[in-house]
Design a protein around this motif. Structure first.
Motif, PDB file in Angstrom:
ATOM      1  N   TYR A 151     -67.978 -48.110  65.116  1.00 28.28           N
ATOM      2  CA  TYR A 151     -67.447 -49.473  65.106  1.00 28.28           C
ATOM      3  C   TYR A 151     -66.008 -49.557  64.631  1.00 28.28           C
ATOM      4  O   TYR A 151     -65.427 -50.643  64.634  1.00 28.28           O
ATOM      5  CB  TYR A 151     -68.321 -50.362  64.223  1.00 28.28           C
ATOM      6  CG  TYR A 151     -69.740 -50.463  64.722  1.00 28.28           C
ATOM      7  CD1 TYR A 151     -70.029 -51.118  65.903  1.00 28.28           C
ATOM      8  CD2 TYR A 151     -70.781 -49.884  64.027  1.00 28.28           C
ATOM      9  CE1 TYR A 151     -71.322 -51.203  66.376  1.00 28.28           C
ATOM     10  CE2 TYR A 151     -72.078 -49.962  64.494  1.00 28.28           C
ATOM     11  CZ  TYR A 151     -72.339 -50.628  65.662  1.00 28.28           C
ATOM     12  OH  TYR A 151     -73.619 -50.705  66.126  1.00 28.28           O
ATOM     13  N   LEU A 152     -65.429 -48.455  64.230  1.00 24.25           N
ATOM     14  CA  LEU A 152     -64.060 -48.484  63.730  1.00 24.25           C
ATOM     15  C   LEU A 152     -63.060 -48.930  64.780  1.00 24.25           C
ATOM     16  O   LEU A 152     -62.089 -49.603  64.461  1.00 24.25           O
ATOM     17  CB  LEU A 152     -63.673 -47.109  63.181  1.00 24.25           C
ATOM     18  CG  LEU A 152     -64.263 -46.761  61.819  1.00 24.25           C
ATOM     19  CD1 LEU A 152     -63.813 -45.368  61.409  1.00 24.25           C
ATOM     20  CD2 LEU A 152     -63.909 -47.777  60.783  1.00 24.25           C
ATOM     21  N   SER A 153     -63.302 -48.604  66.025  1.00 20.71           N
ATOM     22  CA  SER A 153     -62.363 -49.020  67.079  1.00 20.71           C
ATOM     23  C   SER A 153     -62.365 -50.540  67.255  1.00 20.71           C
ATOM     24  O   SER A 153     -61.372 -51.114  67.695  1.00 20.71           O
ATOM     25  CB  SER A 153     -62.716 -48.340  68.395  1.00 20.71           C
ATOM     26  OG  SER A 153     -63.994 -48.764  68.837  1.00 20.71           O
ATOM     27  N   LEU A 154     -63.452 -51.203  66.890  1.00 22.56           N
ATOM     28  CA  LEU A 154     -63.507 -52.660  66.992  1.00 22.56           C
ATOM     29  C   LEU A 154     -62.675 -53.346  65.920  1.00 22.56           C
ATOM     30  O   LEU A 154     -62.363 -54.526  66.034  1.00 22.56           O
ATOM     31  CB  LEU A 154     -64.960 -53.134  66.884  1.00 22.56           C
ATOM     32  CG  LEU A 154     -65.889 -52.691  68.002  1.00 22.56           C
ATOM     33  CD1 LEU A 154     -67.325 -53.087  67.672  1.00 22.56           C
ATOM     34  CD2 LEU A 154     -65.469 -53.296  69.323  1.00 22.56           C
ATOM     35  N   ASP A 159     -57.953 -54.714  65.816  1.00 19.36           N
ATOM     36  CA  ASP A 159     -57.324 -56.027  65.791  1.00 19.36           C
ATOM     37  C   ASP A 159     -58.169 -56.938  64.907  1.00 19.36           C
ATOM     38  O   ASP A 159     -59.177 -57.491  65.332  1.00 19.36           O
ATOM     39  CB  ASP A 159     -57.236 -56.589  67.212  1.00 19.36           C
ATOM     40  CG  ASP A 159     -56.460 -57.890  67.278  1.00 19.36           C
ATOM     41  OD1 ASP A 159     -55.876 -58.296  66.254  1.00 19.36           O
ATOM     42  OD2 ASP A 159     -56.446 -58.504  68.357  1.00 19.36           O
ATOM     43  N   LEU A 160     -57.759 -57.105  63.664  1.00 18.32           N
ATOM     44  CA  LEU A 160     -58.561 -57.856  62.703  1.00 18.32           C
ATOM     45  C   LEU A 160     -58.620 -59.348  63.009  1.00 18.32           C
ATOM     46  O   LEU A 160     -59.475 -60.049  62.488  1.00 18.32           O
ATOM     47  CB  LEU A 160     -58.038 -57.618  61.290  1.00 18.32           C
ATOM     48  CG  LEU A 160     -58.234 -56.206  60.743  1.00 18.32           C
ATOM     49  CD1 LEU A 160     -57.628 -56.079  59.366  1.00 18.32           C
ATOM     50  CD2 LEU A 160     -59.705 -55.841  60.722  1.00 18.32           C
ATOM     51  N   SER A 163     -63.527 -62.129  63.803  1.00 14.37           N
ATOM     52  CA  SER A 163     -64.325 -63.339  63.573  1.00 14.37           C
ATOM     53  C   SER A 163     -65.109 -63.745  64.814  1.00 14.37           C
ATOM     54  O   SER A 163     -66.048 -64.535  64.723  1.00 14.37           O
ATOM     55  CB  SER A 163     -63.427 -64.486  63.127  1.00 14.37           C
ATOM     56  OG  SER A 163     -62.530 -64.834  64.174  1.00 14.37           O
ATOM     57  N   MET A 164     -64.763 -63.201  65.963  1.00 11.64           N
ATOM     58  CA  MET A 164     -65.447 -63.544  67.208  1.00 11.64           C
ATOM     59  C   MET A 164     -66.640 -62.633  67.481  1.00 11.64           C
ATOM     60  O   MET A 164     -67.409 -62.885  68.389  1.00 11.64           O
ATOM     61  CB  MET A 164     -64.464 -63.496  68.376  1.00 11.64           C
ATOM     62  CG  MET A 164     -63.277 -64.421  68.190  1.00 11.64           C
ATOM     63  SD  MET A 164     -62.138 -64.327  69.538  1.00 11.64           S
ATOM     64  CE  MET A 164     -62.940 -65.427  70.669  1.00 11.64           C
ATOM     65  N   TYR A 165     -66.819 -61.591  66.683  1.00 11.40           N
ATOM     66  CA  TYR A 165     -67.940 -60.667  66.872  1.00 11.40           C
ATOM     67  C   TYR A 165     -69.204 -61.237  66.245  1.00 11.40           C
ATOM     68  O   TYR A 165     -69.154 -61.996  65.283  1.00 11.40           O
ATOM     69  CB  TYR A 165     -67.640 -59.306  66.249  1.00 11.40           C
ATOM     70  CG  TYR A 165     -66.447 -58.591  66.830  1.00 11.40           C
ATOM     71  CD1 TYR A 165     -66.120 -58.721  68.168  1.00 11.40           C
ATOM     72  CD2 TYR A 165     -65.661 -57.791  66.041  1.00 11.40           C
ATOM     73  CE1 TYR A 165     -65.031 -58.062  68.690  1.00 11.40           C
ATOM     74  CE2 TYR A 165     -64.561 -57.120  66.565  1.00 11.40           C
ATOM     75  CZ  TYR A 165     -64.263 -57.267  67.890  1.00 11.40           C
ATOM     76  OH  TYR A 165     -63.187 -56.623  68.409  1.00 11.40           O
ATOM     77  N   SER A 166     -70.326 -60.836  66.765  1.00 11.62           N
ATOM     78  CA  SER A 166     -71.613 -61.263  66.239  1.00 11.62           C
ATOM     79  C   SER A 166     -72.082 -60.257  65.191  1.00 11.62           C
ATOM     80  O   SER A 166     -72.858 -59.353  65.480  1.00 11.62           O
ATOM     81  CB  SER A 166     -72.631 -61.369  67.380  1.00 11.62           C
ATOM     82  OG  SER A 166     -73.885 -61.730  66.894  1.00 11.62           O
TER      83      SER A 166
END
Length: 48
Positions: free
Chosen positions: A3-6, A9-10, A14-17
């Motif tokens: 999940y580090l690649s996600l 862009d911090l 907030s748009m991730y579930s």
């Protein structure tokens, strides 16, 4: 590590579930803990 690649862009995090990601990890760890050779469990066990 997967999940580090996600997190590059911090502003998008907030748009991730995140709730479903935590539950998926917890369910996977519950499955692994139910196997014969398991001695411990990882994850947020307080959600149980």
């Amino acid at each position: 590590m997967c999940y580090l690649s996600l997190l590059r862009d911090l502003t998008q995090t907030s748009m991730y579930s995140w709730g479903s990601a935590v539950l998926a990890h917890l369910y996977r760890e519950l499955y692994r803990a139910s196997l014969d050779g398991a001695t411990d469990i990882a994850g947020c066990v307080t959600l149980l």
